[in-house]
Design a protein around this motif. Structure first.
Motif, PDB file in Angstrom:
ATOM      1  N   ASN A  81       0.816  -1.215   0.000  1.00  0.00           N
ATOM      2  CA  ASN A  81       0.000   0.000   0.000  1.00  0.00           C
ATOM      3  C   ASN A  81       0.852   1.269   0.000  1.00  0.00           C
ATOM      4  OD1 ASN A  81      -2.349  -1.507   0.012  1.00  0.00           O
ATOM      5  ND2 ASN A  81      -2.586  -1.452   2.245  1.00  0.00           N
ATOM      6  N   GLN A  82       2.085   1.154   0.492  1.00  0.00           N
ATOM      7  CA  GLN A  82       2.988   2.306   0.493  1.00  0.00           C
ATOM      8  C   GLN A  82       3.953   2.283  -0.692  1.00  0.00           C
ATOM      9  OE1 GLN A  82       4.603   3.612   4.333  1.00  0.00           O
ATOM     10  NE2 GLN A  82       3.297   2.079   5.351  1.00  0.00           N
ATOM     11  N   GLY A  83       3.719   1.368  -1.633  1.00  0.00           N
ATOM     12  CA  GLY A  83       4.505   1.338  -2.867  1.00  0.00           C
ATOM     13  C   GLY A  83       5.780   0.537  -2.804  1.00  0.00           C
ATOM     14  N   PHE A  84       5.901  -0.389  -1.845  1.00  0.00           N
ATOM     15  CA  PHE A  84       7.119  -1.189  -1.705  1.00  0.00           C
ATOM     16  C   PHE A  84       6.796  -2.663  -1.959  1.00  0.00           C
ATOM     17  CE2 PHE A  84       7.930   2.607   0.751  1.00  0.00           C
ATOM     18  CZ  PHE A  84       9.251   2.916   0.431  1.00  0.00           C
ATOM     19  N   ASP A  85       7.483  -3.245  -2.927  1.00  0.00           N
ATOM     20  CA  ASP A  85       7.279  -4.667  -3.225  1.00  0.00           C
ATOM     21  C   ASP A  85       8.547  -5.472  -2.987  1.00  0.00           C
ATOM     22  OD1 ASP A  85       8.715  -3.601  -5.315  1.00  0.00           O
ATOM     23  OD2 ASP A  85       7.538  -4.548  -6.908  1.00  0.00           O
ATOM     24  N   VAL A  86       9.330  -5.050  -1.998  1.00  0.00           N
ATOM     25  CA  VAL A  86      10.564  -5.762  -1.643  1.00  0.00           C
ATOM     26  C   VAL A  86      10.215  -7.182  -1.209  1.00  0.00           C
ATOM     27  CG1 VAL A  86      10.452  -4.849   0.724  1.00  0.00           C
ATOM     28  CG2 VAL A  86      12.612  -5.731  -0.158  1.00  0.00           C
ATOM     29  N   PRO A  87      10.947  -8.191  -1.674  1.00  0.00           N
ATOM     30  CA  PRO A  87      10.687  -9.562  -1.228  1.00  0.00           C
ATOM     31  C   PRO A  87      10.930  -9.713   0.277  1.00  0.00           C
ATOM     32  CG  PRO A  87      12.050  -9.549  -3.203  1.00  0.00           C
ATOM     33  CD  PRO A  87      11.989  -8.139  -2.721  1.00  0.00           C
ATOM     34  N   LEU A  88      10.042 -10.447   0.928  1.00  0.00           N
ATOM     35  CA  LEU A  88      10.169 -10.714   2.354  1.00  0.00           C
ATOM     36  C   LEU A  88      10.495 -12.187   2.583  1.00  0.00           C
ATOM     37  CD1 LEU A  88       7.134  -8.724   3.835  1.00  0.00           C
ATOM     38  CD2 LEU A  88       9.459  -7.919   3.344  1.00  0.00           C
ATOM     39  N   VAL A  89      11.226 -12.425   3.658  1.00  0.00           N
ATOM     40  CA  VAL A  89      11.629 -13.786   4.036  1.00  0.00           C
ATOM     41  C   VAL A  89      11.185 -14.026   5.471  1.00  0.00           C
ATOM     42  CG1 VAL A  89      13.556 -15.403   4.266  1.00  0.00           C
ATOM     43  CG2 VAL A  89      13.662 -13.568   2.556  1.00  0.00           C
ATOM     44  N   ALA A  90      10.610 -15.187   5.727  1.00  0.00           N
ATOM     45  CA  ALA A  90      10.256 -15.585   7.088  1.00  0.00           C
ATOM     46  C   ALA A  90      11.371 -16.449   7.661  1.00  0.00           C
ATOM     47  CB  ALA A  90       8.942 -16.360   7.087  1.00  0.00           C
ATOM     48  N   ASP A  91      11.827 -16.106   8.850  1.00  0.00           N
ATOM     49  CA  ASP A  91      12.910 -16.845   9.504  1.00  0.00           C
ATOM     50  C   ASP A  91      12.299 -17.797  10.529  1.00  0.00           C
ATOM     51  OD1 ASP A  91      15.886 -16.976   9.714  1.00  0.00           O
ATOM     52  OD2 ASP A  91      15.432 -16.594  11.822  1.00  0.00           O
ATOM     53  N   ILE A  92      12.502 -19.102  10.325  1.00  0.00           N
ATOM     54  CA  ILE A  92      11.809 -20.123  11.108  1.00  0.00           C
ATOM     55  C   ILE A  92      12.803 -20.948  11.917  1.00  0.00           C
ATOM     56  CG2 ILE A  92      10.258 -22.108  11.030  1.00  0.00           C
ATOM     57  CD1 ILE A  92       8.969 -19.553   9.950  1.00  0.00           C
ATOM     58  N   HIS A  93      12.503 -21.113  13.209  1.00  0.00           N
ATOM     59  CA  HIS A  93      13.246 -22.031  14.080  1.00  0.00           C
ATOM     60  C   HIS A  93      12.250 -22.735  14.986  1.00  0.00           C
ATOM     61  CE1 HIS A  93      17.278 -20.359  13.135  1.00  0.00           C
ATOM     62  NE2 HIS A  93      16.642 -19.215  13.069  1.00  0.00           N
ATOM     63  N   PHE A  94      12.394 -24.033  15.145  1.00  0.00           N
ATOM     64  CA  PHE A  94      11.638 -24.841  16.105  1.00  0.00           C
ATOM     65  C   PHE A  94      10.143 -24.994  15.789  1.00  0.00           C
ATOM     66  CE2 PHE A  94      15.029 -22.767  18.682  1.00  0.00           C
ATOM     67  CZ  PHE A  94      15.761 -23.898  18.975  1.00  0.00           C
ATOM     68  N   ASN A  95       9.659 -24.396  14.701  1.00  0.00           N
ATOM     69  CA  ASN A  95       8.213 -24.390  14.498  1.00  0.00           C
ATOM     70  C   ASN A  95       7.883 -24.545  13.019  1.00  0.00           C
ATOM     71  OD1 ASN A  95       5.423 -23.851  14.457  1.00  0.00           O
ATOM     72  ND2 ASN A  95       5.588 -22.412  16.177  1.00  0.00           N
ATOM     73  N   ALA A  96       7.788 -25.782  12.555  1.00  0.00           N
ATOM     74  CA  ALA A  96       7.482 -26.030  11.145  1.00  0.00           C
ATOM     75  C   ALA A  96       6.098 -25.527  10.763  1.00  0.00           C
ATOM     76  CB  ALA A  96       7.604 -27.529  10.856  1.00  0.00           C
ATOM     77  N   ASN A  97       5.176 -25.491  11.718  1.00  0.00           N
ATOM     78  CA  ASN A  97       3.841 -24.981  11.417  1.00  0.00           C
ATOM     79  C   ASN A  97       3.887 -23.504  11.034  1.00  0.00           C
ATOM     80  OD1 ASN A  97       2.674 -27.467  11.968  1.00  0.00           O
ATOM     81  ND2 ASN A  97       2.315 -26.980  14.127  1.00  0.00           N
ATOM     82  N   ALA A  98       4.762 -22.751  11.680  1.00  0.00           N
ATOM     83  CA  ALA A  98       4.918 -21.339  11.336  1.00  0.00           C
ATOM     84  C   ALA A  98       5.443 -21.187   9.916  1.00  0.00           C
ATOM     85  CB  ALA A  98       5.857 -20.649  12.322  1.00  0.00           C
ATOM     86  N   ALA A  99       6.295 -22.113   9.484  1.00  0.00           N
ATOM     87  CA  ALA A  99       6.807 -22.081   8.103  1.00  0.00           C
ATOM     88  C   ALA A  99       5.674 -22.279   7.114  1.00  0.00           C
ATOM     89  CB  ALA A  99       7.876 -23.143   7.915  1.00  0.00           C
ATOM     90  N   ASP A 100       4.772 -23.218   7.403  1.00  0.00           N
ATOM     91  CA  ASP A 100       3.633 -23.466   6.510  1.00  0.00           C
ATOM     92  C   ASP A 100       2.778 -22.219   6.346  1.00  0.00           C
ATOM     93  OD1 ASP A 100       4.531 -26.058   6.438  1.00  0.00           O
ATOM     94  OD2 ASP A 100       2.969 -26.860   7.755  1.00  0.00           O
ATOM     95  N   VAL A 101       2.547 -21.524   7.449  1.00  0.00           N
ATOM     96  CA  VAL A 101       1.714 -20.311   7.396  1.00  0.00           C
ATOM     97  C   VAL A 101       2.442 -19.207   6.637  1.00  0.00           C
ATOM     98  CG1 VAL A 101       0.629 -18.504   8.788  1.00  0.00           C
ATOM     99  CG2 VAL A 101       0.513 -20.896   9.528  1.00  0.00           C
ATOM    100  N   ALA A 102       3.714 -18.974   6.974  1.00  0.00           N
ATOM    101  CA  ALA A 102       4.469 -17.881   6.358  1.00  0.00           C
ATOM    102  C   ALA A 102       4.577 -18.047   4.851  1.00  0.00           C
ATOM    103  CB  ALA A 102       5.860 -17.800   6.984  1.00  0.00           C
ATOM    104  N   ALA A 103       4.684 -19.292   4.382  1.00  0.00           N
ATOM    105  CA  ALA A 103       4.847 -19.542   2.948  1.00  0.00           C
ATOM    106  C   ALA A 103       3.655 -19.058   2.135  1.00  0.00           C
ATOM    107  CB  ALA A 103       5.071 -21.032   2.706  1.00  0.00           C
ATOM    108  N   GLN A 104       2.534 -18.834   2.781  1.00  0.00           N
ATOM    109  CA  GLN A 104       1.366 -18.321   2.073  1.00  0.00           C
ATOM    110  C   GLN A 104       1.476 -16.824   1.804  1.00  0.00           C
ATOM    111  OE1 GLN A 104      -2.414 -19.784   3.871  1.00  0.00           O
ATOM    112  NE2 GLN A 104      -1.048 -20.929   5.258  1.00  0.00           N
ATOM    113  N   TYR A 105       2.351 -16.122   2.538  1.00  0.00           N
ATOM    114  CA  TYR A 105       2.339 -14.666   2.493  1.00  0.00           C
ATOM    115  C   TYR A 105       3.634 -14.014   2.020  1.00  0.00           C
ATOM    116  CZ  TYR A 105      -1.607 -15.744   5.553  1.00  0.00           C
ATOM    117  OH  TYR A 105      -2.754 -16.266   6.072  1.00  0.00           O
ATOM    118  N   VAL A 106       4.772 -14.681   2.218  1.00  0.00           N
ATOM    119  CA  VAL A 106       6.043 -14.048   1.871  1.00  0.00           C
ATOM    120  C   VAL A 106       6.766 -14.849   0.800  1.00  0.00           C
ATOM    121  CG1 VAL A 106       6.285 -12.972   4.135  1.00  0.00           C
ATOM    122  CG2 VAL A 106       7.330 -15.221   3.720  1.00  0.00           C
ATOM    123  N   GLU A 107       7.754 -14.225   0.180  1.00  0.00           N
ATOM    124  CA  GLU A 107       8.380 -14.775  -1.021  1.00  0.00           C
ATOM    125  C   GLU A 107       9.388 -15.882  -0.754  1.00  0.00           C
ATOM    126  OE1 GLU A 107       6.482 -11.024  -2.020  1.00  0.00           O
ATOM    127  OE2 GLU A 107       7.820 -11.590  -0.375  1.00  0.00           O
TER     128      GLU A 107
END
Length: 596
Positions: A81-107
């Motif tokens: 919305n502010q004009g930035f399309d920089v790729p984002l990365v989710a950093d995951i430790h100890f929680n594979a479920n968080a990785a599954d969720v993050a993969a839906q939203y970040v690059e």
């Protein structure tokens, strides 16, 4: 694996991370990691924008749980919305479920093989072959689930192996070694290959520059055998802040960039994330200027290996070479915190005791041979190594070489010099000499650490001599700063320790205290303790693992709580943050490592 003497980037596959492409013919990308609470959308977005405006091309956020992973959607939308399309990365430790969720939203999603399925609790650290394989099958099943989600959404994966968080299973079989890091990575890569998933980036990080460089080189070699060409993300973990952080990062990352290895880098400083970007950019630009340089012809010595540290064997002359630590030369007196071993003025070298030794040029070997001094110094560069010079070095065993280079790829030419000495069984000590044209102190730190660090990591060099071009460089950089950088490079390479080393992580959303404030307080209390390694870690992700490389550890255990370690052993748990520095001092005193 790569050419020791001529710079050329390693051929890697191209991977898309949002709008940014890594590897292949793409430029080396620079990135950083936010240190905000990922649940705080406003501050996270604002910091991400600051990183982008500083030149960051990819930004990483911690996602320690599914709540944080879900909020990455809000951060992504606010940035758009502010004009930035920089790729984002989710950093995951100890929680594979968080990785599954993050993969839906970040690059891109970063997973750590050492803790992707969490900590595996066992009664015994020993594994039978059946147990070893059974745990791998659990990893495969869970990792395939993430890969399926990434395929469906067009996401990339970074397999990020950390020296400080190898799994117990890997530690049991391979130990705390570069080989263990490589094997941990290859398991995950094999799953990617089986699943026909190719959008993979790899990192192999450690706070020890030797371990980091050897692990990456070994991985590249093993991948080539398997016809794998994934792009590589480079970084030195827990590098610290200020001069130490810049020098340590430049040593480790710069060594691999000189090898032509690396497609994206992150300089991990215990400072604001946007401060990392100029350092990373300058490091990349410095190395890639060597592109297309005149070819250097030399022969690699069969004695040399890129996979482990073996210091080149030399004769000891004075306190130079042999088993002595590398020395530091300066060209002027100054108000030194750590006094250099020698002063080099015109054609003489002066020791701390007042002894004086002659210096000769390459065309003065006849005079050198006639001179009866206890020790003699000879200025050389690689093109000088003709038959006469080689014979002179062989006969004049008390001659120390002052090695310099005017080549655009000075590292490659200096390597060629050392390999020629090895191939001719010459044992003369060699001091690395470099002169820089610099506009600021940070440039000197980054360039000299990248250029000279790789040679010390390769086992080359018995001393260091740094100069600046007095006519073209910033006048405010004095001999004291040059001296500090020289000693800092030796310490970052683990070849000479002259001060307290601080292994401190860059802050992130997991950090349990104000990292920069704590680092300043710990340094104020302990910086006079020369030779100690003290780790200051915001959380337990890599904390206990890196404790093995530190004498003492100060690790975030919860909000406002700190645990203190000696090596890997936890000695004080859940101390109030306000008392933790004093307790750390008490612990150092109790173990006999304190001096006033």
């Amino acid at each position: 694996m790569y050419n020791q003497f001529n710079y050329k980037r390693r051929k890697s596959d191209t991977v898309r991370v949002g709008k940014v492409f890594l590897g292949g013919r793409e430029p080396i990308r620079v990135q950083s990691m936010a240190n905000t609470d990922t649940n705080d959308t406003g501050n996270s977005v604002a910091q991400c924008i600051r990183i982008v405006q500083a030149g960051g091309e990819i930004v990483r956020f911690t996602a320690q749980g599914t709540r944080e992973a879900e909020n990455l959607k809000n951060i992504r939308e606010a940035l758009f919305n502010q004009g930035f399309d920089v790729p984002l990365v989710a950093d995951i430790h100890f929680n594979a479920n968080a990785a599954d969720v993050a993969a839906q939203y970040v690059e891109k999603v970063r997973v750590n093989p050492g803790n992707f399925i969490g900590l595996v609790r066992r009664d015994s650290p020993d594994y039978t072959e059946e147990e070893y394989q059974a745990e791998y099958e659990k990893i495969k099943v869970r990792f395939k689930q993430l890969l399926d989600i990434c395929k469906a959404h067009g996401r990339a994966v970074r397999i990020g192996v950390n020296h400080g968080s190898l799994s117990e299973r890997m530690m049991n079989r391979w130990g705390d070694t570069p080989r263990g890091m490589v094997e941990s990575c290859l398991e995950f890569l094999q799953v990617c290959r089986e699943e026909d998933f190719h959008d993979v980036v790899i990192s192999m990080k450690a706070s020890n520059t030797l371990s980091m460089v050897h692990a990456v080189r070994l991985l590249v070699s093993e991948m080539e055998k398997l016809d794998m060409h994934y792009p590589l993300h480079l970084g030195v973990t827990e590098a610290g802040d200020g001069e130490d952080g810049r020098i340590k990062s430049a040593v480790g990352i710069g060594a691999l960039l000189h090898d032509g290895i690396g497609d994206t880098i992150r300089v991990s400083l215990s400072e604001e994330p946007e401060a990392e970007i100029p350092v990373a950019r300058q490091l990349v630009d410095h190395i890639t200027r060597k592109n297309g340089h005149p070819e250097i012809n030399a022969t690699v010595s069969p004695e040399f290996t890129v996979f482990e540290y073996n210091r080149r064997k030399t004769n000891q002359i004075l306190n130079i070479g042999g088993d002595q630590v590398p020395v530091v030369l300066m060209n002027k007196d100054g108000g030194f915190t750590t006094i250099p071993d020698y002063l080099l003025k015109e054609n003489q070298v002066f020791s701390q005791t007042g002894a004086v030794y002659p210096v000769f040029a390459a065309d003065e070997t006849d005079q050198l041979i006639q001179d009866k001094a206890e020790a003699k110094f000879l200025r050389l560069s690689y093109p000088d190594l003709n038959e006469k010079i080689l014979n002179c070095l062989k006969k004049e065993r008390n001659t120390i070489v002052l090695l310099s280079s005017d080549h655009r790829n000075q590292v490659g030419e200096m390597r060629a010099f050392f390999h020629t000495l090895l191939n001719n069984q010459l044992l003369n000590p060699v001091i690395l000499c470099r002169k820089y044209v610099v506009d600021d102190l940070a440039s000197l730190q980054i360039q000299s650490a990248a250029d000279l660090g790789v040679l010390f990591l390769d086992g080359f060099g018995d001393g260091i001599f740094l100069e600046k071009d007095e006519e073209k460089s910033l006048k405010s950089i004095g001999v004291e700063q040059l001296n500090a950088v020289a000693f800092g490079i030796l310490q970052a390479c683990r070849v000479r320790v002259t001060k307290t080393e601080y292994i401190s992580c860059p802050s992130c959303g997991r950090t349990m205290f104000n990292l920069q404030t704590v680092i300043a307080r710990v340094k104020a209390s302990t910086s006079h303790l020369k030779g100690l390694k003290i780790a200051i870690m915001g959380c337990i992700v890599n904390g206990p693992g890196e404790m093995a490389d530190a004498d003492y550890g100060y690790v975030g255990a919860g909000r406002g709580k700190v645990s203190l370690y000696k090596k890997k052993e936890i000695l004080e748990r859940n101390i109030d943050e306000n008392e933790a520095v004093d307790k750390l001092v008490e612990l150092i005193r109790a173990n006999g490592d304190w001096h006033d």
